[in-house]
Design a protein around this motif. Sequence first.
Motif, PDB file in Angstrom:
ATOM      1  N   GLN A  24       0.832  -1.203   0.000  1.00  0.00           N
ATOM      2  CA  GLN A  24       0.000   0.000   0.000  1.00  0.00           C
ATOM      3  C   GLN A  24       0.871   1.260   0.000  1.00  0.00           C
ATOM      4  OE1 GLN A  24      -3.411   0.415  -0.141  1.00  0.00           O
ATOM      5  NE2 GLN A  24      -2.984   2.600  -0.227  1.00  0.00           N
ATOM      6  N   TRP A  25       1.872   1.232   0.831  1.00  0.00           N
ATOM      7  CA  TRP A  25       2.752   2.385   0.989  1.00  0.00           C
ATOM      8  C   TRP A  25       3.577   2.598  -0.293  1.00  0.00           C
ATOM      9  CZ3 TRP A  25       5.781   2.920   6.284  1.00  0.00           C
ATOM     10  CH2 TRP A  25       6.244   4.221   6.412  1.00  0.00           C
ATOM     11  N   GLU A  28       1.463   4.171  -2.932  1.00  0.00           N
ATOM     12  CA  GLU A  28       1.276   5.615  -2.710  1.00  0.00           C
ATOM     13  C   GLU A  28       2.508   6.386  -3.156  1.00  0.00           C
ATOM     14  OE1 GLU A  28      -0.049   6.239   1.349  1.00  0.00           O
ATOM     15  OE2 GLU A  28      -1.675   4.807   1.029  1.00  0.00           O
ATOM     16  N   ARG A  33      -1.705   1.919  -7.846  1.00  0.00           N
ATOM     17  CA  ARG A  33      -2.769   1.430  -6.963  1.00  0.00           C
ATOM     18  C   ARG A  33      -2.394   0.076  -6.396  1.00  0.00           C
ATOM     19  NH1 ARG A  33      -7.594   3.309 -10.438  1.00  0.00           N
ATOM     20  NH2 ARG A  33      -7.940   5.332  -9.485  1.00  0.00           N
ATOM     21  N   LYS A  76      -8.325   5.913  -4.313  1.00  0.00           N
ATOM     22  CA  LYS A  76      -7.201   6.744  -4.731  1.00  0.00           C
ATOM     23  C   LYS A  76      -5.927   5.918  -5.012  1.00  0.00           C
ATOM     24  CE  LYS A  76      -5.317  11.242  -3.808  1.00  0.00           C
ATOM     25  NZ  LYS A  76      -4.089  11.400  -3.061  1.00  0.00           N
ATOM     26  N   HIS A  77      -5.466   5.190  -4.026  1.00  0.00           N
ATOM     27  CA  HIS A  77      -4.237   4.422  -4.229  1.00  0.00           C
ATOM     28  C   HIS A  77      -4.442   2.938  -3.990  1.00  0.00           C
ATOM     29  CE1 HIS A  77      -1.541   7.545  -5.302  1.00  0.00           C
ATOM     30  NE2 HIS A  77      -1.894   8.283  -4.272  1.00  0.00           N
TER      31      HIS A  77
END
Length: 228
Positions: A24-25, A28, A33, A76-77
């Motif tokens: 996830q990081w 971003e 995504r 968003k991501h």
Amino acid sequence: MSDRTPVAIAIDGPAASGKSSTAQWVAERLGYRHVDSGSLYRALTAAMVRGGTSPESWTAEDVVAQGARITLEPEKHSFVALIDGAPADDEIRGTGVTANVSRVAVMPEVRSWVNEQVRRAAEAHDVVVDGRDMGTAVFPNAPLKVFLVADPWERARRRLTQRLGRRPTDDEVAEETDVLVQRDAKDATQTVQAKDAVLLDTTFLTQAEQVERIVALAHAVSHRPTVT
Ligand code: DC
């Protein structure tokens, strides 16, 4: 996004190796995504648990039929797995689902369904995908594959710290280590390190450090000259 082919970065590894939060990081940081393939196995399992039938009686056909209720919603991501159009994050991380997800994940038809959803999500977006076999079964040509590992005791300690919101005792960590080792055994066949994956042992790394390493690797591969 331009009309170039979207990029998929694959992050695989055993339970509680920090794949999802790291992926996830990284997503971003790169403007990609994140797709958590495990969340699809979990969403299918949650849909079955809602049905109230005994898990021992579940067939691959029943499980795949639940797929019609599950969608991957772009945010968003990330892509978030919805059940009947609604987020179900607490439910899919709950004990009822965790106890039964491995039995669902061994079914080949279920694996094909999940892999297809992940492929579709990656058709129009640059993605960081995490799972057990993303670098082998789904994105064998990914420009970057990372296989995350960490000592079982450390994985158990991290998981408990997150769950309890405090420092766990040694006895608690020992008990959770046993649970994790049993889960590793159940998932062993599905957990495959690609030959060309970068092996990253995070036992002595902070999460920020492991993210930095993967982002640096992603930049390095994106600057690698193309061999024609
Ligand atoms: O990473 P996780 O704990 O959310 O995974 C949930 C289950 O799904 C676990 O039993 C492993 C399985 N899984 C899998 O077999 N292949 C994947 N690509 C992702 C998860």
